[in-house]
Design an enzyme around this catalytic site. Structure first.
Site, PDB file in Angstrom:
ATOM      1  N   ASP A 194       0.820  -1.212   0.000  1.00  0.00           N
ATOM      2  CA  ASP A 194       0.000   0.000   0.000  1.00  0.00           C
ATOM      3  C   ASP A 194       0.854   1.262   0.000  1.00  0.00           C
ATOM      4  O   ASP A 194       2.078   1.206   0.161  1.00  0.00           O
ATOM      5  CB  ASP A 194      -0.964  -0.006   1.196  1.00  0.00           C
ATOM      6  CG  ASP A 194      -0.350  -0.618   2.466  1.00  0.00           C
ATOM      7  OD1 ASP A 194       0.881  -0.523   2.644  1.00  0.00           O
ATOM      8  OD2 ASP A 194      -1.094  -1.194   3.269  1.00  0.00           O
ATOM      9  N   ASN A 227      -7.322  -3.436  14.463  1.00  0.00           N
ATOM     10  CA  ASN A 227      -8.731  -3.625  14.091  1.00  0.00           C
ATOM     11  C   ASN A 227      -8.907  -4.797  13.131  1.00  0.00           C
ATOM     12  O   ASN A 227      -9.971  -4.967  12.544  1.00  0.00           O
ATOM     13  CB  ASN A 227      -9.298  -2.342  13.473  1.00  0.00           C
ATOM     14  CG  ASN A 227      -8.635  -1.962  12.148  1.00  0.00           C
ATOM     15  OD1 ASN A 227      -7.696  -2.629  11.700  1.00  0.00           O
ATOM     16  ND2 ASN A 227      -9.098  -0.902  11.531  1.00  0.00           N
ATOM     17  N   GLU A 239      -9.709  -2.115   5.616  1.00  0.00           N
ATOM     18  CA  GLU A 239     -10.335  -1.885   6.914  1.00  0.00           C
ATOM     19  C   GLU A 239     -11.564  -2.788   7.062  1.00  0.00           C
ATOM     20  O   GLU A 239     -12.055  -3.338   6.065  1.00  0.00           O
ATOM     21  CB  GLU A 239     -10.728  -0.413   7.045  1.00  0.00           C
ATOM     22  CG  GLU A 239      -9.565   0.586   6.852  1.00  0.00           C
ATOM     23  CD  GLU A 239      -8.615   0.677   8.055  1.00  0.00           C
ATOM     24  OE1 GLU A 239      -8.438  -0.325   8.791  1.00  0.00           O
ATOM     25  OE2 GLU A 239      -8.028   1.756   8.246  1.00  0.00           O
ATOM     26  N   HIS A 283      -7.257  -5.264  10.265  1.00  0.00           N
ATOM     27  CA  HIS A 283      -7.018  -5.015   8.830  1.00  0.00           C
ATOM     28  C   HIS A 283      -5.747  -5.714   8.345  1.00  0.00           C
ATOM     29  O   HIS A 283      -4.832  -5.971   9.123  1.00  0.00           O
ATOM     30  CB  HIS A 283      -7.015  -3.514   8.498  1.00  0.00           C
ATOM     31  CG  HIS A 283      -5.815  -2.734   8.938  1.00  0.00           C
ATOM     32  ND1 HIS A 283      -5.875  -1.381   9.211  1.00  0.00           N
ATOM     33  CD2 HIS A 283      -4.510  -3.076   9.151  1.00  0.00           C
ATOM     34  CE1 HIS A 283      -4.670  -0.946   9.546  1.00  0.00           C
ATOM     35  NE2 HIS A 283      -3.827  -1.953   9.527  1.00  0.00           N
TER      36      HIS A 283
HETATM   37  C1  F6R Z   1       1.457  -1.838   6.107  1.00  0.00           C
HETATM   38  C2  F6R Z   1       0.084  -2.336   6.173  1.00  0.00           C
HETATM   39  C3  F6R Z   1      -0.657  -2.450   7.471  1.00  0.00           C
HETATM   40  C4  F6R Z   1       0.221  -2.765   8.670  1.00  0.00           C
HETATM   41  C5  F6R Z   1      -0.618  -2.776   9.950  1.00  0.00           C
HETATM   42  C6  F6R Z   1       0.239  -3.002  11.182  1.00  0.00           C
HETATM   43  O1  F6R Z   1       1.949  -1.852   4.774  1.00  0.00           O
HETATM   44  O2  F6R Z   1      -0.486  -2.611   5.165  1.00  0.00           O
HETATM   45  O3  F6R Z   1      -1.661  -3.425   7.358  1.00  0.00           O
HETATM   46  O4  F6R Z   1       0.835  -4.012   8.483  1.00  0.00           O
HETATM   47  O5  F6R Z   1      -1.278  -1.558  10.072  1.00  0.00           O
HETATM   48  O6  F6R Z   1       1.095  -1.920  11.336  1.00  0.00           O
HETATM   49  P1  F6R Z   1       2.314  -2.006  12.357  1.00  0.00           P
HETATM   50  O7  F6R Z   1       3.164  -3.120  11.906  1.00  0.00           O
HETATM   51  O8  F6R Z   1       3.052  -0.690  12.246  1.00  0.00           O
HETATM   52  O9  F6R Z   1       1.723  -2.243  13.692  1.00  0.00           O
END
Ligand code: F6R
Length: 245
Positions: free
Chosen positions: A67, A135, A142, A137
């Site tokens: 992303d 959450n 989301e 995701h």
């Molecule tokens: C990042 C992504 C997100 C993260 C998730 C956890 O490219 O797509 O899904 O993997 O938000 O973030 P962290 O690892 O910073 O807790």
């Protein structure tokens, strides 16, 4: 889903790095799919060491990020272009021209998302590294995202923006939208390696692995994939029933 629990985030990262490398070696043409954020950092650090120690050459590998924020210039230090260059391309000695990140600075982000989906799918096999949001995701899919969703423009929830505000001066600086691979895009990978650490992820991890498959917990859709390996530290595994870890 195969779950491995380690005593620390670094240990989980080391185990996950071995799994990623094995999957890459097994599929010489496979692209490496990469996540940004805090979760995969121990994995990338271990993988960089393994690549160095074992003389593994990843220079012909293509990589695709999950992303990118919309409306952030690629040279902003917290754009995922910059994060991927810093955490992945450099340490793993990939060729920058083979490392792809969605174009969040495009004039037409909808078209940029469609082009990215096509490129990821056209490549063929992919070993995909993912994290999980508190959450539930995966990528920036989301809650509410469909199982067959593709790369598209998404709106970040307030919770996700708050979680990511640690990388910015304030939450107001966190972009409101992103281009994210869809759940269907992620599930098209041949191997998926999920890595998580910390108590803030425990609830999402337990819901994803032991709860119903539901759009309320996007990571729960991983259960329908034939090759998902999950690497956790004790804190993120703490709400799983004992027999699953
Ligand atoms: C990042 C992504 C997100 C993260 C998730 C956890 O490219 O797509 O899904 O993997 O938000 O973030 P962290 O690892 O910073 O807790």
């Amino acid at each position: 889903v195969i779950v491995s629990t380690a005593s620390s985030p670094d240990q989980a990262g080391a185990l996950a790095a071995t799994a990623v490398l094995e999957a890459l070696v097994a599929e010489p043409r496979a692209a490496l799919g990469v996540a940004t954020g805090g979760s995969p950092q121990p994995l990338y650090a271990s993988l960089a060491r393994l690549v160095g120690d074992e003389g593994v050459d990843l220079r012909s590998r293509t990589a695709y990020a999950l992303d990118e924020y919309i409306g952030m210039p690629p040279d902003h230090p917290e754009s995922y272009h910059a994060v991927v260059a810093r955490d992945v391309t450099g340490p793993l000695r990939l060729r920058p021209e083979l490392v792809h990140v969605p174009n969040g600075a495009a004039e037409d982000p909808v078209a940029a998302a469609a082009a990215y989906e096509e490129a990821v799918r056209a490549h063929g096999p992919r070993v995909q590294v993912i994290g999980i949001g508190a959450n539930g995701h995966i990528g920036f899919n989301e809650p509410g995202s469909a199982r067959d969703s593709v790369t598209r423009v998404v709106e970040l929830t307030a919770e996700t923006r708050a979680a990511n505000s640690r990388f910015f001066a304030s939450v107001d600086e966190v972009p409101t939208h992103a281009i994210s691979q869809g759940i269907g895009t992620i599930l098209a990978a041949s191997t998926i390696v999920l890595i998580a650490h910390g108590a803030t992820k425990a609830e999402a991890v337990a819901a994803a692995i032991t709860g119903p498959e539901t759009t309320d917990v996007p990571a729960s859709f991983l259960r329908s994939h034939p090759d998902v390996r999950v690497f956790l530290d004790e804190a993120s595994a703490s709400l799983l029933p004992q027999h699953t870890h």
